[in-house]
Design a protein around this motif. Sequence first.
Motif, short mmCIF file in Angstrom:
data_model
loop_
_atom_site.label_atom_id
_atom_site.label_comp_id
_atom_site.label_asym_id
_atom_site.label_seq_id
_atom_site.Cartn_x
_atom_site.Cartn_y
_atom_site.Cartn_z
N ASP A 224 0.86 -1.17 0.00
CA ASP A 224 0.00 0.00 0.00
C ASP A 224 0.91 1.24 0.00
OD1 ASP A 224 0.89 0.46 2.63
OD2 ASP A 224 -0.83 -0.55 3.53
N GLN A 225 0.31 2.42 -0.06
CA GLN A 225 1.12 3.63 -0.20
C GLN A 225 2.03 3.86 1.01
OE1 GLN A 225 1.17 4.07 -3.31
NE2 GLN A 225 0.60 6.24 -3.48
N GLN A 226 1.53 3.51 2.20
CA GLN A 226 2.35 3.68 3.41
C GLN A 226 3.56 2.76 3.36
OE1 GLN A 226 0.39 3.86 7.32
NE2 GLN A 226 1.70 2.18 7.97
N GLN A 227 3.36 1.53 2.95
CA GLN A 227 4.48 0.58 2.85
C GLN A 227 5.46 1.02 1.77
OE1 GLN A 227 1.92 -2.87 2.26
NE2 GLN A 227 2.72 -3.79 4.12
N LEU A 228 4.93 1.50 0.66
CA LEU A 228 5.81 1.93 -0.44
C LEU A 228 6.70 3.09 0.00
CD1 LEU A 228 6.66 1.61 -3.38
CD2 LEU A 228 4.84 3.22 -4.00
N ALA A 229 6.13 4.02 0.77
CA ALA A 229 6.92 5.15 1.25
C ALA A 229 8.05 4.68 2.17
CB ALA A 229 6.02 6.13 2.01
N ASN A 230 7.74 3.73 3.05
CA ASN A 230 8.78 3.19 3.93
C ASN A 230 9.81 2.37 3.15
OD1 ASN A 230 8.25 4.14 6.55
ND2 ASN A 230 6.51 2.76 6.75
N PHE A 231 9.35 1.71 2.10
CA PHE A 231 10.26 0.93 1.26
C PHE A 231 11.27 1.85 0.58
CE2 PHE A 231 11.08 -1.81 -2.59
CZ PHE A 231 11.75 -2.81 -1.89
N CYS A 232 10.89 3.11 0.37
CA CYS A 232 11.82 4.07 -0.24
C CYS A 232 13.04 4.31 0.63
CB CYS A 232 11.11 5.39 -0.53
SG CYS A 232 10.03 5.33 -1.97
N ARG A 233 12.89 4.17 1.95
CA ARG A 233 14.05 4.31 2.84
C ARG A 233 15.08 3.23 2.51
NH1 ARG A 233 13.51 7.44 7.65
NH2 ARG A 233 15.22 6.27 8.56
N ILE A 234 14.59 2.04 2.24
CA ILE A 234 15.48 0.92 1.89
C ILE A 234 16.07 1.14 0.50
CG2 ILE A 234 15.52 -1.55 1.38
CD1 ILE A 234 13.31 -1.83 3.54
N LEU A 235 15.22 1.57 -0.43
CA LEU A 235 15.68 1.77 -1.80
C LEU A 235 16.78 2.82 -1.90
CD1 LEU A 235 12.34 1.68 -3.83
CD2 LEU A 235 14.02 -0.14 -3.54
N SER A 236 16.71 3.83 -1.04
CA SER A 236 17.70 4.92 -1.11
C SER A 236 19.12 4.39 -0.94
CB SER A 236 17.40 5.98 -0.05
OG SER A 236 17.53 5.45 1.25
N VAL A 237 19.28 3.31 -0.17
CA VAL A 237 20.60 2.72 0.04
C VAL A 237 21.05 1.94 -1.19
CG1 VAL A 237 21.97 1.21 1.55
CG2 VAL A 237 20.07 2.52 2.50
N THR A 238 20.09 1.45 -1.97
CA THR A 238 20.42 0.54 -3.08
C THR A 238 20.60 1.25 -4.41
OG1 THR A 238 18.10 0.13 -3.71
CG2 THR A 238 19.02 -1.22 -1.93
N ILE A 239 20.22 2.53 -4.51
CA ILE A 239 20.32 3.22 -5.80
C ILE A 239 21.29 4.38 -5.77
CG2 ILE A 239 17.99 2.56 -6.51
CD1 ILE A 239 17.06 5.37 -5.75
N SER A 240 21.86 4.68 -4.59
CA SER A 240 22.82 5.78 -4.47
C SER A 240 24.23 5.24 -4.53
CB SER A 240 22.62 6.53 -3.15
OG SER A 240 21.28 6.93 -3.00
#
Length: 774
Positions: A224-240
């Motif tokens: 859901d949108q809340q989970q996706l927003a929190n998942f972005c915290r994880i993604l930030s480590v993987t795409i930078s």
Amino acid sequence: MATLLGSESPCTGGKRRNCSSNIVTKFTASKITGQGFSRGTQLPGGLLQERDKRAKWHGIPTLLQKLYESSHPNSDLSHAHSFLKVLSSQLSMEAMSFVTEDRKTAQESTFPNTYTFDLFGGVDLLVEILMRPTLTMQKKKPKMNDDLVKDCLSVLYNCCICTEGVTKSLAARDDFVLFLFTLMTNKKTFLQTATLIEDILGVKKEMIQLEGIPNLSGLVQSFDQQQLANFCRILSVTISEPDVGNDDKHTLLAKNAQQKRNASPSRAEVNQVTLLNIPGFIERLCKLATRKVSEATGANFLQELEDWYTWLDNALVLDALMQMATEEAEQSSTESSDESSLATSPLRHRLPQSMKIVHEIMYKVEVLYVLCVLLMGRQRNQVHKMLAEFRLIPGLNNLFDKLIWRKYTASNHVVHGQNENCDCSPEISFKIQFLRLLQSFSDHHENKYLLLNSQELNELSAISMKANIPEVEALVNTDRSLVCDGKKGLLTRLLTVMKREPPDSSFRFWQARAVESFLRGATSYADQMFLLKRGLLEHILFCIIDSGCTSRDVLQSYFDLLGELMKFNIDAFKRFNKYVNTPEKFQTFLTQINSSLVDSNMLVRCIVLSLDRFESQTEDVKVVEVLSECCLLSYMARVENRLSFLFRLINIINVQTLTQENVSCLNTSLVILMLARRKAKLPFYLNALREKEYAEKYPGCLLNNFHNLLRFWQRHYLNKDKDSTCLENSSCIPFSYWKETVSVLLGSDRTSLCAIASYIDEPFMDLDRDLLED
């Protein structure tokens, strides 16, 4: 190990003391060598109990033994869960003290229970329990109790934050890291899983490859949108791209060498492509970034926000509290339905509204960061197209006044460093990420005109028509259905708040960068006049000359912006002269420029280029008038002043210290010499450099350094991967002329009056050394 070994306790005998002490020693050795004891369950229960009190283990080894015995495959895990709950309560107190007491250094003396739990194999045991369903050969995987999974994850997270080395040991287990992502499909365990993954990826030596996550696309689409927003915290480590953490590694010399060694795309770049291939991913991020939230009520909102932020620095932790707050709000609503009572009710009844706003802000910080990284990646054009299509910019424009830059004086007067990774409040992070996104969106891209509304686009067209110049092609091609709505576009709103910032506010740095990016690229007279009409030039000059601003970063951003705003624009120079109307003001301006040429050289380049163009337009009465009256143009017209800038620009850099930050000094010095070459005055400038060397009693020093810099320039800019259009667009000098001028200067013929080698006496010649290799 004083706490665990009980060295302060009285001992009954040397032999027993030595034997007891060796329990810890042997466990520690086994972790290093992989031999001997691997967990407390291998020791007799009686021995553990006898040793427990003196060692102050608080029964943890015994509880671990019971947990192990009750968690065998195919066993009823309800008993195991009861033992885990007891352990969890003991460890959670230490974790809470860690969170609330300024992040103590993790060590055994501070967190003895967590240390003991890990020492006796507790971490490994919980990993085994969690992964047990994956080891079965049955087609239908056994399902573990959600509460048991949550408790296992919580205990592991507590161990990570309280015991040094646990996070790294978990990060080294690729199978476990990938397994954790599968737990995110369960909403009941999502928060605990996401928190643990974020901690683990933060210390993982090698960046995880997103394509290795089982069914990543399905996983993301299930959020859901809340989970996706929190998942972005994880993604930030993987795409930078990882921060190398060493200034030497940031030199262009080192970066070029690194690129040669790693010709293939980095893991971060591969991960960016993986994300872009997930259907609907960017569209959902745009919706998250632009969705509206209720405005906060009550004058105490900011204080509430700060009170909460003192210990809530993680959106995932805030999610857990949001659940409790929602329940509390529901209970309180049954007691009173009068909304006006909220203003006078206790703080705990007002917090849910404040928390929701902080919640939304923290979500948006993560989402904007991911979008910003993708905008700066190799798939930039693809991302740009999607962000335009999903109306990100109009959506942010609608949020600007109500959320992004709300009219709270306190939040608008925070002086803050511009390190994007700094530990700052959610509101400050949100504003900085928003400004960084605007900068990345506008920079050298035709979609920049989406930052305006239809009326403002019409204004640009009218400016071009009045000046009798053709409209910029990108403006003509802008899809009017995708631009900003309302009375003001996003760029105009940004200019309004920019003028209100205190002189040294670091928001000014990011605001200036965002506006400058709108002007960068091929110079557009209409774009410049649009901003000049809104008083931008006078505001910049006030900041530089009259405001007392001392921040070098803010001043650099204003110098760069001023350069783009004034370049080739005779009206801008006329306005400059009107504002800088006394010798004292002009001297203050020059002092600011001369105090750091690394910061101001782009403005120097703009003045030199503009002067050269104006001198070729003497048939224009307006140009002749400004040339004769403008103190800035008159100052740069004097050859001794141009030479002074040239000497210092060459002298403050060398090949070993060139970075993305100061390489502009080299290009500015080249611009001065290219314009001299056009007028057949290159020998005069080179001879002046030689005379300067002898006057300073360092013959050969300046010219040898410049020769090496130009050799580096050739390798750097003639690389097939380098985009030379930026140099060409910013100077209006064809790149072929740049290359030709550098070749002439590096010529080996000592009879050539345009070759550097001709001006270095033989004893001081140092041109054969190869300083360009890493």
